[in-house]
Design a protein around this motif. Sequence first.
Motif, PDB file in Angstrom:
ATOM      1  N   LEU A 160      30.367  38.195  52.987  1.00  0.00           N
ATOM      2  CA  LEU A 160      30.278  36.727  52.847  1.00  0.00           C
ATOM      3  C   LEU A 160      28.821  36.263  52.873  1.00  0.00           C
ATOM      4  CD1 LEU A 160      33.215  35.640  55.184  1.00  0.00           C
ATOM      5  CD2 LEU A 160      33.159  35.501  52.685  1.00  0.00           C
ATOM      6  N   LEU A 161      27.998  37.022  53.578  1.00  0.00           N
ATOM      7  CA  LEU A 161      26.576  36.658  53.673  1.00  0.00           C
ATOM      8  C   LEU A 161      25.859  36.930  52.352  1.00  0.00           C
ATOM      9  CD1 LEU A 161      24.753  35.636  55.986  1.00  0.00           C
ATOM     10  CD2 LEU A 161      24.297  38.017  56.590  1.00  0.00           C
ATOM     11  N   GLY A 162      26.480  37.778  51.520  1.00  0.00           N
ATOM     12  CA  GLY A 162      25.883  38.101  50.215  1.00  0.00           C
ATOM     13  C   GLY A 162      24.735  39.086  50.330  1.00  0.00           C
ATOM     14  N   VAL A 163      24.692  39.836  51.433  1.00  0.00           N
ATOM     15  CA  VAL A 163      23.625  40.827  51.595  1.00  0.00           C
ATOM     16  C   VAL A 163      24.007  42.095  50.835  1.00  0.00           C
ATOM     17  CG1 VAL A 163      22.556  42.384  53.287  1.00  0.00           C
ATOM     18  CG2 VAL A 163      22.740  39.964  53.780  1.00  0.00           C
ATOM     19  N   GLY A 164      23.085  42.594  50.011  1.00  0.00           N
ATOM     20  CA  GLY A 164      23.348  43.802  49.226  1.00  0.00           C
ATOM     21  C   GLY A 164      23.530  45.014  50.126  1.00  0.00           C
ATOM     22  N   PHE A 165      24.301  45.986  49.636  1.00  0.00           N
ATOM     23  CA  PHE A 165      24.586  47.193  50.421  1.00  0.00           C
ATOM     24  C   PHE A 165      24.401  48.397  49.500  1.00  0.00           C
ATOM     25  CE2 PHE A 165      27.951  49.262  53.404  1.00  0.00           C
ATOM     26  CZ  PHE A 165      27.012  49.438  54.419  1.00  0.00           C
ATOM     27  N   PRO A 166      23.164  48.565  49.002  1.00  0.00           N
ATOM     28  CA  PRO A 166      22.961  49.622  48.003  1.00  0.00           C
ATOM     29  C   PRO A 166      23.017  51.019  48.609  1.00  0.00           C
ATOM     30  CG  PRO A 166      20.871  48.600  48.576  1.00  0.00           C
ATOM     31  CD  PRO A 166      21.931  47.852  49.333  1.00  0.00           C
ATOM     32  N   GLY A 167      23.256  51.992  47.744  1.00  0.00           N
ATOM     33  CA  GLY A 167      23.309  53.387  48.181  1.00  0.00           C
ATOM     34  C   GLY A 167      24.223  54.164  47.258  1.00  0.00           C
ATOM     35  N   GLU A 168      24.765  55.261  47.753  1.00  0.00           N
ATOM     36  CA  GLU A 168      25.643  56.094  46.934  1.00  0.00           C
ATOM     37  C   GLU A 168      27.099  55.891  47.339  1.00  0.00           C
ATOM     38  OE1 GLU A 168      22.049  56.970  47.962  1.00  0.00           O
ATOM     39  OE2 GLU A 168      23.065  58.680  48.890  1.00  0.00           O
ATOM     40  N   PRO A 169      27.987  55.753  46.343  1.00  0.00           N
ATOM     41  CA  PRO A 169      29.412  55.629  46.677  1.00  0.00           C
ATOM     42  C   PRO A 169      29.982  56.985  47.103  1.00  0.00           C
ATOM     43  CG  PRO A 169      29.131  55.734  44.297  1.00  0.00           C
ATOM     44  CD  PRO A 169      27.742  55.747  44.900  1.00  0.00           C
ATOM     45  N   SER A 170      31.199  56.978  47.629  1.00  0.00           N
ATOM     46  CA  SER A 170      31.856  58.245  47.989  1.00  0.00           C
ATOM     47  C   SER A 170      32.099  59.067  46.738  1.00  0.00           C
ATOM     48  CB  SER A 170      33.207  57.966  48.648  1.00  0.00           C
ATOM     49  OG  SER A 170      33.047  57.730  50.002  1.00  0.00           O
ATOM     50  N   ARG A 171      31.789  60.355  46.823  1.00  0.00           N
ATOM     51  CA  ARG A 171      32.101  61.258  45.710  1.00  0.00           C
ATOM     52  C   ARG A 171      33.175  62.250  46.117  1.00  0.00           C
ATOM     53  NH1 ARG A 171      26.156  63.042  45.269  1.00  0.00           N
ATOM     54  NH2 ARG A 171      26.552  62.620  47.440  1.00  0.00           N
ATOM     55  N   THR A 172      33.240  62.526  47.420  1.00  0.00           N
ATOM     56  CA  THR A 172      34.296  63.415  47.919  1.00  0.00           C
ATOM     57  C   THR A 172      34.914  62.736  49.133  1.00  0.00           C
ATOM     58  OG1 THR A 172      32.820  64.499  49.461  1.00  0.00           O
ATOM     59  CG2 THR A 172      32.999  65.489  47.271  1.00  0.00           C
ATOM     60  N   LEU A 262      22.921  51.243  52.907  1.00  0.00           N
ATOM     61  CA  LEU A 262      22.130  50.519  53.920  1.00  0.00           C
ATOM     62  C   LEU A 262      21.993  49.058  53.500  1.00  0.00           C
ATOM     63  CD1 LEU A 262      20.262  50.645  56.432  1.00  0.00           C
ATOM     64  CD2 LEU A 262      18.403  51.304  54.906  1.00  0.00           C
ATOM     65  N   ALA A 263      22.281  48.148  54.422  1.00  0.00           N
ATOM     66  CA  ALA A 263      22.163  46.713  54.118  1.00  0.00           C
ATOM     67  C   ALA A 263      20.713  46.362  53.791  1.00  0.00           C
ATOM     68  CB  ALA A 263      22.640  45.891  55.306  1.00  0.00           C
ATOM     69  N   GLU A 264      20.536  45.494  52.790  1.00  0.00           N
ATOM     70  CA  GLU A 264      19.173  45.116  52.391  1.00  0.00           C
ATOM     71  C   GLU A 264      18.466  44.338  53.487  1.00  0.00           C
ATOM     72  OE1 GLU A 264      20.015  43.335  48.634  1.00  0.00           O
ATOM     73  OE2 GLU A 264      19.354  45.145  47.558  1.00  0.00           O
ATOM     74  N   ARG A 265      19.234  43.558  54.247  1.00  0.00           N
ATOM     75  CA  ARG A 265      18.657  42.810  55.363  1.00  0.00           C
ATOM     76  C   ARG A 265      19.620  42.864  56.531  1.00  0.00           C
ATOM     77  NH1 ARG A 265      16.583  37.135  53.198  1.00  0.00           N
ATOM     78  NH2 ARG A 265      15.965  37.183  55.353  1.00  0.00           N
ATOM     79  N   TYR A 266      19.074  42.719  57.733  1.00  0.00           N
ATOM     80  CA  TYR A 266      19.911  42.712  58.935  1.00  0.00           C
ATOM     81  C   TYR A 266      20.109  41.280  59.456  1.00  0.00           C
ATOM     82  CZ  TYR A 266      19.820  47.808  59.790  1.00  0.00           C
ATOM     83  OH  TYR A 266      19.992  49.172  59.722  1.00  0.00           O
ATOM     84  N   ARG A 267      19.369  40.338  58.851  1.00  0.00           N
ATOM     85  CA  ARG A 267      19.487  38.951  59.345  1.00  0.00           C
ATOM     86  C   ARG A 267      19.254  37.987  58.214  1.00  0.00           C
ATOM     87  NH1 ARG A 267      15.122  35.543  62.860  1.00  0.00           N
ATOM     88  NH2 ARG A 267      16.328  33.618  62.861  1.00  0.00           N
ATOM     89  N   LEU A 268      20.092  36.960  58.177  1.00  0.00           N
ATOM     90  CA  LEU A 268      19.857  35.853  57.259  1.00  0.00           C
ATOM     91  C   LEU A 268      20.136  34.594  58.083  1.00  0.00           C
ATOM     92  CD1 LEU A 268      19.078  35.949  54.254  1.00  0.00           C
ATOM     93  CD2 LEU A 268      21.469  35.581  53.692  1.00  0.00           C
ATOM     94  N   GLY A 269      19.076  33.902  58.498  1.00  0.00           N
ATOM     95  CA  GLY A 269      19.243  32.693  59.317  1.00  0.00           C
ATOM     96  C   GLY A 269      19.875  33.023  60.662  1.00  0.00           C
ATOM     97  N   ARG A 270      21.058  32.443  60.890  1.00  0.00           N
ATOM     98  CA  ARG A 270      21.725  32.599  62.185  1.00  0.00           C
ATOM     99  C   ARG A 270      22.792  33.690  62.183  1.00  0.00           C
ATOM    100  NH1 ARG A 270      21.062  28.662  65.899  1.00  0.00           N
ATOM    101  NH2 ARG A 270      19.485  27.140  65.334  1.00  0.00           N
ATOM    102  N   VAL A 271      22.801  34.471  61.124  1.00  0.00           N
ATOM    103  CA  VAL A 271      23.825  35.524  61.013  1.00  0.00           C
ATOM    104  C   VAL A 271      23.133  36.889  60.940  1.00  0.00           C
ATOM    105  CG1 VAL A 271      25.816  36.332  59.697  1.00  0.00           C
ATOM    106  CG2 VAL A 271      25.295  33.886  59.779  1.00  0.00           C
ATOM    107  N   LEU A 272      23.615  37.813  61.777  1.00  0.00           N
ATOM    108  CA  LEU A 272      22.992  39.147  61.834  1.00  0.00           C
ATOM    109  C   LEU A 272      24.048  40.233  61.641  1.00  0.00           C
ATOM    110  CD1 LEU A 272      21.584  37.383  64.549  1.00  0.00           C
ATOM    111  CD2 LEU A 272      19.912  39.103  63.910  1.00  0.00           C
TER     112      LEU A 272
END
Length: 474
Positions: A160-172, A262-272
């Motif tokens: 909901l915060l819209g923070v990206g979660f880039p990385g590799e998807p499950s392959r196995t 890994l989340a692109e950010r750990y905090r956006l305003g009042r949400v962590l």
Amino acid sequence: MFDVIISGCGPTGAMLAAELRLHDVRVLVLEQETEPVSFVRIVGLHIRSIELMAMRGLLERILERGRQRPAAGFFAAIDKPAPEGLDSAYAYLLGIPQPVIVHLLEEHAIALGAQVRHGCAVAGFAQDDEGVTVELADGEQLRSRYLVGCDGGRSTVRKLLGVGFPGEPSRTETLMGEMEVGVPQEEIAAKVAEIRETDRRFSFGPAGVGVYRVVIPKAGVSDRAEPPTLEDFKQQLRTIAGTDFGVHSPRWLSRFGDATRLAERYRLGRVLLAGDAAHIHPPIGGQGLNLGVQDAFNLGWKLAAQIRGWAPETLLDTYQAERRPVAEDVLDNTRAQMELLSPEPGPQAVRRLLTELMDFDEVNRHLIEKITAIGIRYDFGAGPDLLGRRLRDIDVKQGHLYGLLHRGRGLLLDRTERLTVGGWSDRVDYLADPTAVLGVPCVLLRPDGHVAWVGDDQQDLDDHLSRWFGKPAN
Ligand SMILES: Cc1cc2nc3c(=O)[nH]c(=O)nc-3n(C[C@H](O)[C@H](O)[C@H](O)COP(=O)(O)OP(=O)(O)OC[C@H]3O[C@@H](n4cnc5c(N)ncnc54)[C@H](O)[C@@H]3O)c2cc1C
């Protein structure tokens, strides 16, 4: 109105709630499940997490329910003894079922005054300048000053915060469960030993009277919403072992993937974000829960300081600055370990080479310090090697150093007996002990046990007290 709402009462959420309560912060934890999970994953608490439990007076309770094992054989399950003289008073691994550690942490948070509501899923939120309005799945709205998503790898808060979660998807994926078998133990043991010579991801061993714990790697990914069936286990056993060992009467069946994100950010305003909500990786090396609990330990006192009004301006942002690189490193070491588990000839050759290299004490020590998180050094700027590291538990004249940290406050350990914490005494304790075995005159510890200052000069100390603990009270 709460100060902090935490979404998710897993190990991270429960630990964070307890840490906040040490500072009288009004905390509500919302947990969507009404019952503890049915599958019993045995997790390993590594040295740094064991130290955190000792720092908050929880270790005895945990030791009663866990099993101590040598601090060795973690990295890619390469079997080497632990190096001599690891820098900790708690140099062992503690195996404990995850539901037990979660229960103990939740009990601890509640005893300190946290409210925990089960059967309440966070479904939405909106933040403004003063706080966050949190909406539950049943439409109820609650208000708090901050919201922390500790709601696991598929975190609603992160999405909901819209923070990206880039990385590799499950392959196995890996099938995991407990069940009974239809053939003698010797037959199983011989076959398992044969398979594990080339594939260490496979395991099949006794887990109580008549019950076996089965872990089977499987190529490709299935629909994660569908739990695996006993037939899935049988089929995969036939593929790998040529027999299904007559498995029947499962106690529980589960599966997990190998996504690394890994989340692109750990905090956006009042949400962590904290714990698996901020980072996911395969369980090799047993680091995920440890990482989450340590996130909570890092964040708790900083968020409390923000709420109590004494936090220096940038304190809350040091949470991401310190913890995200640690997660990046864990993700990298799990990527490396996963490669080393591959049965392909190339990775197997690298594994043999690393196995040889681990005979060098420094290599073995480096890898163990990495996985157990006792090698972490936060970047607090230039200074002696101790600066930014955690301090091991040492004997002091009042007993153990960690015994003085139960209240989650800072501590000045002064061997010169000349210094003072002055106007910070409402946040920082003082201990004069010329006999303390410490290679430096004085250290200032943050509430998470990391060394915030080393020296013997009062003015320099005051500058560092301001940096970490804000303005003095008088
Ligand atoms: C097979 C396996 C073995 C492992 N072994 C180890 C090990 O040895 N050592 C180790 O350190 N780690 C291990 N891990 C990893 C560890 O289990 C996780 O990293 C850990 O559970 C993360 O804790 P968490 O509190 O961040 O998230 P979670 O444990 O996922 O907890 C999140 C909580 O949030 C709740 N929730 C979700 N959405 C909502 C919502 N919208 N509203 C309210 N509540 C919500 C969930 O019900 C859950 O209770 C292992 C993992 C696996 C799969």
